[in-house]
Design a protein around this motif. Structure first.
Motif, PDB file in Angstrom:
ATOM      1  N   UNK A 692      67.669  64.438 -47.705  1.00 44.11           N
ATOM      2  CA  UNK A 692      67.409  63.450 -46.656  1.00 44.11           C
ATOM      3  C   UNK A 692      66.506  64.024 -45.572  1.00 44.11           C
ATOM      4  N   UNK A 693      66.753  65.308 -45.252  1.00 41.53           N
ATOM      5  CA  UNK A 693      65.894  65.933 -44.238  1.00 41.53           C
ATOM      6  C   UNK A 693      64.445  65.963 -44.724  1.00 41.53           C
ATOM      7  N   UNK A 694      64.273  66.298 -46.019  1.00 36.05           N
ATOM      8  CA  UNK A 694      62.931  66.356 -46.587  1.00 36.05           C
ATOM      9  C   UNK A 694      62.267  64.982 -46.539  1.00 36.05           C
ATOM     10  N   UNK A 695      63.073  63.954 -46.803  1.00 38.82           N
ATOM     11  CA  UNK A 695      62.528  62.600 -46.816  1.00 38.82           C
ATOM     12  C   UNK A 695      62.170  62.122 -45.418  1.00 38.82           C
ATOM     13  N   UNK A 696      62.527  62.895 -44.422  1.00 41.62           N
ATOM     14  CA  UNK A 696      62.118  62.531 -43.078  1.00 41.62           C
ATOM     15  C   UNK A 696      63.244  62.031 -42.192  1.00 41.62           C
ATOM     16  N   UNK A 697      64.503  62.226 -42.619  1.00 41.29           N
ATOM     17  CA  UNK A 697      65.621  61.871 -41.742  1.00 41.29           C
ATOM     18  C   UNK A 697      65.789  62.964 -40.689  1.00 41.29           C
ATOM     19  N   UNK A 698      66.032  62.525 -39.459  1.00 40.68           N
ATOM     20  CA  UNK A 698      66.296  63.502 -38.407  1.00 40.68           C
ATOM     21  C   UNK A 698      67.683  64.101 -38.612  1.00 40.68           C
ATOM     22  N   UNK A 703      73.476  63.854 -39.923  1.00 49.08           N
ATOM     23  CA  UNK A 703      74.847  64.132 -39.518  1.00 49.08           C
ATOM     24  C   UNK A 703      75.725  62.892 -39.633  1.00 49.08           C
ATOM     25  N   UNK A 704      75.114  61.698 -39.474  1.00 44.91           N
ATOM     26  CA  UNK A 704      75.946  60.489 -39.569  1.00 44.91           C
ATOM     27  C   UNK A 704      76.556  60.327 -40.948  1.00 44.91           C
ATOM     28  N   UNK A 705      75.910  60.884 -41.986  1.00 37.69           N
ATOM     29  CA  UNK A 705      76.506  60.773 -43.321  1.00 37.69           C
ATOM     30  C   UNK A 705      77.845  61.496 -43.334  1.00 37.69           C
ATOM     31  N   UNK A 773      76.459  72.983 -38.676  1.00 32.80           N
ATOM     32  CA  UNK A 773      75.859  73.468 -39.918  1.00 32.80           C
ATOM     33  C   UNK A 773      74.754  72.545 -40.399  1.00 32.80           C
ATOM     34  N   UNK A 774      74.943  71.258 -40.176  1.00 37.48           N
ATOM     35  CA  UNK A 774      73.894  70.310 -40.549  1.00 37.48           C
ATOM     36  C   UNK A 774      72.645  70.645 -39.754  1.00 37.48           C
ATOM     37  N   UNK A 775      72.876  71.012 -38.497  1.00 31.63           N
ATOM     38  CA  UNK A 775      71.743  71.310 -37.630  1.00 31.63           C
ATOM     39  C   UNK A 775      70.966  72.526 -38.138  1.00 31.63           C
ATOM     40  N   UNK A 776      71.696  73.441 -38.760  1.00 37.70           N
ATOM     41  CA  UNK A 776      71.034  74.676 -39.198  1.00 37.70           C
ATOM     42  C   UNK A 776      70.693  74.676 -40.686  1.00 37.70           C
ATOM     43  N   UNK A 777      70.782  73.504 -41.283  1.00 34.44           N
ATOM     44  CA  UNK A 777      70.548  73.388 -42.721  1.00 34.44           C
ATOM     45  C   UNK A 777      69.136  73.879 -43.072  1.00 34.44           C
ATOM     46  N   UNK A 778      69.047  74.785 -44.035  1.00 33.91           N
ATOM     47  CA  UNK A 778      67.742  75.281 -44.476  1.00 33.91           C
ATOM     48  C   UNK A 778      67.314  74.466 -45.692  1.00 33.91           C
ATOM     49  N   UNK A 779      66.416  73.525 -45.430  1.00 32.22           N
ATOM     50  CA  UNK A 779      66.039  72.577 -46.488  1.00 32.22           C
ATOM     51  C   UNK A 779      65.497  73.273 -47.724  1.00 32.22           C
TER      52      UNK A 779
END
Lengths: 787, 232
Positions: A692-698, A703-705, A773-779
């Protein structure tokens, strides 16, 4: 160290957050167990040691007056081992400048320390000297509460005569572990003390030379208490015996026993709840761990490790958690146990009361926590064992999703793609979602069930103090009086209304069940007292027959309509069968009531007035109290409002400690459950979240998921928690009820709210930890490493 | 969408070791171009792709896309850039297993600036009739085509594909490449494809050959071969 053990240590370290969270829940279970079991054992052992060392008697009897030689005849009763006679006398103490009466209960004591039963333990000073008039030993709490010291002198009115008492020592005795002022239900160290005076001196002060008014007995091991009591009563009848009784009817012993019943109820209810949750958590976390370690398990097995070795490896993981939990739980349990013991020491007077470090308690606690961890690991271990190396080393099949029930019910629910992700994930693993819901629900429930005791106590106090008692003062008399006493009270300026409270001492029996007690009565037009049942309803006294409290009725095994034998103790000693007209659910005590007419039929004479209820002009309170203090017939005065205030402050003090404990316990469950759920959720979805981050989700949107799923589960947990709490509270309320107290179940809506809010706060805090952890996720890394 | 890069370097530090993934790359990519990056593992292709797509930042160097200085963007701005301009396709599809084909596409159209209809995107990759299937119910090729549909649905300026056919047999792979080429043709999106497979190079306008973190050689095809006519 073996390589496999090294792996274990690293796994533990790697999953330290989850390990700690499970250990926290398990530790809460262990701590409640160590706390309640430890305090219970401490109290029981302290009590037993104290009783044994100070020879607490087993049978007690009061009488008007008998020659000292009677003791020898009592000793001759078969089954009696020791018997001792003495004098017990109420006295009024004068503390200048204090309007309210201060009372002392003076006990005779052998000046040479040869007392055999209910022995006095001196805490300071010395025993009264033979021949020295007015020397007393006073109980420690009274001395402290009134700022007295050794050598302090107090003017006392004993048996109608004024005398100056000198405190020569402080002490304690096993028959006054819990000391209640006459007519009161709470100790009051400022207004009521226990004194010990030399035998001869007290004989002289009460005109009872060579005479006694009380008896204490111990029995042979095989003696039957009831038989001894029956023979003792027969022997004492000519001397105005008021009915002998065993320890279970001894006030101090009964109160202590009541406390022990409640403690053991706590031991049986609360730790199992925590253990259950902890077991589930171990089950989920270990199961998840084994799923992610399939390949490794396959590899280990391919190397030739046996199933037993692999199983033992994962069992050790669970046991390591139990080790952490046991240590944490025992340390915090002891710490809390000590705090609780300090509270007990304020209300129960023991020469020593310390929290015992009993190895058996720790062993049992360790056993429980190891057991729960092992049980929880069974599922995961089984999964590890059935994996064959070949299967284990292939990638697990992708999870198969279907449209969830929610969507099928509301087709085209209008969910966003993220909404679908949340709902379907829950529907895909309903068991796991259920455990999260159940765990969070339990923490709400547990918090509610424990804190609603505040409401129970308030409802009880309200019923007991304000609805049942409408008087300002209750005046108890030294001896039962006639109507004339009421007139004397009514004469005092400022007294607005006086109502008698009559009571006769009786023995009630039904079949072979016998209970000692009093039948109480109020005039038909009584306005200062009422009978309030546990639901708050006002109950009228029946015109004929008896009204029994539920506890008494149960003990006698009677229901309305049954007949009970009523034997008057003292007086004419009449014996007759009376019907039970009604059974009332009451808050306090085992009591019997009858109308004044019924009472008259028993005594065939106007029943004596034991105490009087007064309504007064508040402006004249002090002068009224001073007048009462000077009346020789007055034994004690209790003020409803001050008693209530003391009760309230006691509850507040204890409840604050209790609340702190339970909030941390329930918090531990909420944190443990939510943290583990969130961590598992995160590790399972890391890949999706990175996508999701790659697809452009902030980050926020990603985190809402996670938070959405957690929030949904917690929302489901709230009503469940309230329901669970309601059920648990009812069970606990019932278990906490004893012979002395019965608690109503009367929760305030706000208590549900408080429990929910506290758990929500703990949940939010935990969720935020994981969201970091979501914040620090390494895509890049997540997308590269395909587990 | 075009790119201009000067002396791009990327150093990964893991513990005490430094890995120089890019050792000074200069490049110009024109809008609408089809580019194939060839080279052995560890030669820096994926690193460059990630930097072009805003998943990662160069350690040093300059990278612009139109007016946009990609090296100066903060995290939220890079996310915005990906959301609006970039379509990614990976070797392992990276579909969300709990969403159907159409919902996987909607995951992107829900947030994009000017997306196309998810149904149309699926139609473009020939999966209109399988839109209600979950990833577990689709073959590998179908899953990758869903990933293509998801990438093109936002009408991106650039499509970045990391080994899009790596997990597929050749017939299936061709269908995926056809879908990518169609997207390039119909939306004008720049198409960058990483592959180990030299056969695929024929469909490109230019081929960058990577070695040791540098572009060793650039090859220009006079004519682009359509995927249907390629064999490997």
């Amino acid at each position: 160290m073996k390589a496999l053990d090294r792996k274990l240590l690293r796994d533990l370290w790697h999953m330290r957050g989850q390990v700690l969270a499970i250990a926290l829940v398990l530790a809460a279970a262990t701590a409640t167990f160590v706390l309640s079991m430890g305090v219970h054992r401490s109290l029981v052992e302290t009590r037993d040691a104290y009783y044994a060392r100070n020879a607490f008697a087993e049978v007690f009897a009061g009488l008007t007056r008998a020659p000292g030689s009677l003791v020898e005849r009592v000793k001759a009763i078969p089954g009696v081992r020791k018997a001792e006679g003495g004098i017990i006398q109420y006295a009024t103490l004068d503390f200048p400048g204090r309007p309210e009466p201060v009372r002392a209960l003076i006990n005779s004591v052998d000046e040479n320390g040869r007392t055999e039963l209910n022995k006095l333990t001196l805490r300071s000073g010395r025993l009264p000297q033979q021949g020295a008039a007015g020397e007393v030993v006073a109980d420690e709490s009274f001395v402290k509460a009134n700022g007295l010291t050794l050598g302090s002198r107090i003017t006392a009115l004993i048996y109608g005569k004024q005398q100056v008492l000198t405190i020569v020592g402080t002490g304690l005795a096993p028959n006054y572990v819990y000391a209640l002022p006459p007519g009161d239900i709470l100790p009051d160290d400022r207004r009521f003390g226990i004194f010990w005076m030399g035998q001869k001196a007290l004989e002289a002060a009460t005109d009872r030379t060579e005479a006694i008014n009380s008896l204490s007995l111990t029995l042979e091991r095989d003696a039957r208490v009831a038989d001894v009591i029956r023979q003792l009563d027969a022997l004492l009848e000519p001397y105005g015996g008021t009915g002998a009784y065993g320890r279970e009817d001894h006030l101090s012993h009964a109160f202590l026993d009541n406390e022990l019943v409640q403690l053991s109820a706590m031991t049986r209810v609360i730790p199992p709840v925590f253990l259950l949750v902890a077991t589930f958590l171990v089950y989920i976390v270990l199961g998840r761990m084994i799923r992610t370690e399939r390949t490794q398990i396959g590899l280990i097995k391919a190397f030739g490790y046996t199933n037993a070795e692999v199983g033992w490896h994962y069992l050790k993981f669970a046991l390591a958690i139990a080790v952490v939990a046991t240590v944490l739980g025992c340390v915090s349990g002891v710490w809390m146990g000590r705090a609780m013991t300090r509270i007990y020491a304020e209300y129960y007077r023991f020469p020593f009361l310390t929290y015992l470090l009993d190895p058996r308690v720790f062993l049992a606690a360790a056993g429980l926590s190891f057991g729960a961890a092992a049980l929880g690991s069974l599922g995961g271990m089984r999964a590890a064992l059935v994996l064959t190396p070949a299967v284990a080393m292939t990638a697990p099949p992708p999870p198969v999703y279907r449209r969830g029930l929610v969507e099928r019910l509301g087709r085209r629910a209008g969910f966003s793609a993220v909404g679908h992700m949340i709902v379907r994930h829950i529907a895909r693993w309903p068991g796991r979602a259920a455990i999260t819901v159940f765990g969070v629900g339990l923490s709400v429930g547990l918090l509610f069930a424990t804190t609603q005791f505040l409401d129970s106590s308030r409802a009880m106090l309200d019923g007991f103090f304000f609805r049942a008692q409408k008087q300002d003062l209750m005046v108890s008399f030294i001896e039962p009086r006639s109507e004339a006493a009421l007139f004397a009270l009514a004469q005092i300026p400022g007294v607005l209304r006086v109502e008698p409270s009559r009571a006769i001492a009786v023995r009630l029996s039904h079949g072979n069940r016998v209970e000692r007690g009093a039948i109480e009565s109020a005039p038909p037009d009584a306005r200062l007292s009422a009978h309030i049942d546990i639901d708050g309803t006002e109950i009228e006294l029946p015109a004929s027959g008896l009204m029994l409290s539920r506890q008494l009725a149960d003990k006698l095994g009677v229901r309305p309509g049954d007949r009970v034998w009523v034997e008057e103790l003292g007086g004419r000693r009449s014996r007759q069968a009376l019907p039970v007209a009604r059974v009332i659910e009451e808050f306090v005590g085992e009591r019997a009531y009858a109308s004044e007419a019924t009472l008259l039929a028993i005594t065939r004479d106007a029943a004596p007035v034991g105490s009087a209820l007064l309504r007064i002009d508040p402006a004249r309170r002090d002068t009224i109290l001073i007048r009462l203090k000077d009346m020789p017939m007055v034994l004690g005065v209790s003020e409803r409002d001050t008693t209530f205030a003391r009760f309230e402050s006691m509850i507040d003090e204890n409840i604050n400690t209790m609340l702190a404990f339970y909030i941390s316990f329930a918090g531990a469950i909420a944190v443990g459950v939510v943290y583990n759920s969130a961590r598992i959720l995160f590790s399972e979805r890391a890949h999706e979240l990175a996508t999701m981050r790659v697809l452009g989700y902030h980050r926020r949107e990603v985190a809402t998921v996670l938070l959405g799923e957690l929030a949904l589960l917690v929302v489901m947990a709230v009503p469940l928690g309230c329901l669970l709490g309601n059920g648990l509270a009812q069970v606990m309320t019932a278990m906490f009820s004893s012979d002395l107290f019965r608690l109503p179940f009367a929760p305030e809506p706000a208590s549900y709210g408080r429990a929910v809010l506290i758990v929500l706060a703990a949940t939010a805090f935990t969720a935020l930890l994981v969201v970091r952890r979501v914040m620090n996720l390494d895509m890049v890394r997540v997308l590269k490493g395909r587990d | 969408m075009n790119f201009h890069g000067e002396d791009l370097r990327k150093i990964y530090r893991t513990g005490e070791t430094e890995v120089h993934a890019l050792r000074g790359v200069d490049l110009d990519i024109e809008a609408g171009e089809v580019l194939v990056l060839l080279g052995p593992s560890g030669s820096g292709k994926s690193t460059l792709l990630n930097i072009l797509g805003g998943l990662d930042r160069p350690t040093s160097g300059l990278l612009t896309s139109g007016e946009l200085d990609l090296t100066a963007l903060d995290d939220a701005e890079l996310t915005r850039f990906r959301r609006d301009r970039v379509g990614f396709i990976f070797q392992f599809y990276n579909l969300i297993p709990s969403l159907t084909a159409e919902e996987n596409v909607r995951l992107v159209t829900d947030i994009a600036e000017s997306p196309m209809d998810p149904a149309r995107a699926l139609d473009l990759v020939g999966l209109a009739e399988r839109r209600d299937h979950y990833p577990a119910q689709l073959s590998g090729g179908e899953q990758q085509r869903v990933a293509v549909a998801r990438a093109i649905a936002k009408q991106p300026g650039v499509l970045l594909c990391d080994e899009p056919t790596g997990a597929l047999d050749s017939a299936t792979g061709v269908r995926v490449l056809e879908a990518l080429e169609a997207a390039n043709r119909e939306t004008g999106a720049t198409l960058v494809i990483i592959t180990h497979n030299a056969g695929i190079a024929a469909m490109a306008d230019r081929v960058f050959h990577f070695l040791d973190g540098r572009i060793a050689r650039i090859e220009r095809n006079a004519v682009r071969t359509s995927p249907g006519k390629m064999t490997w």
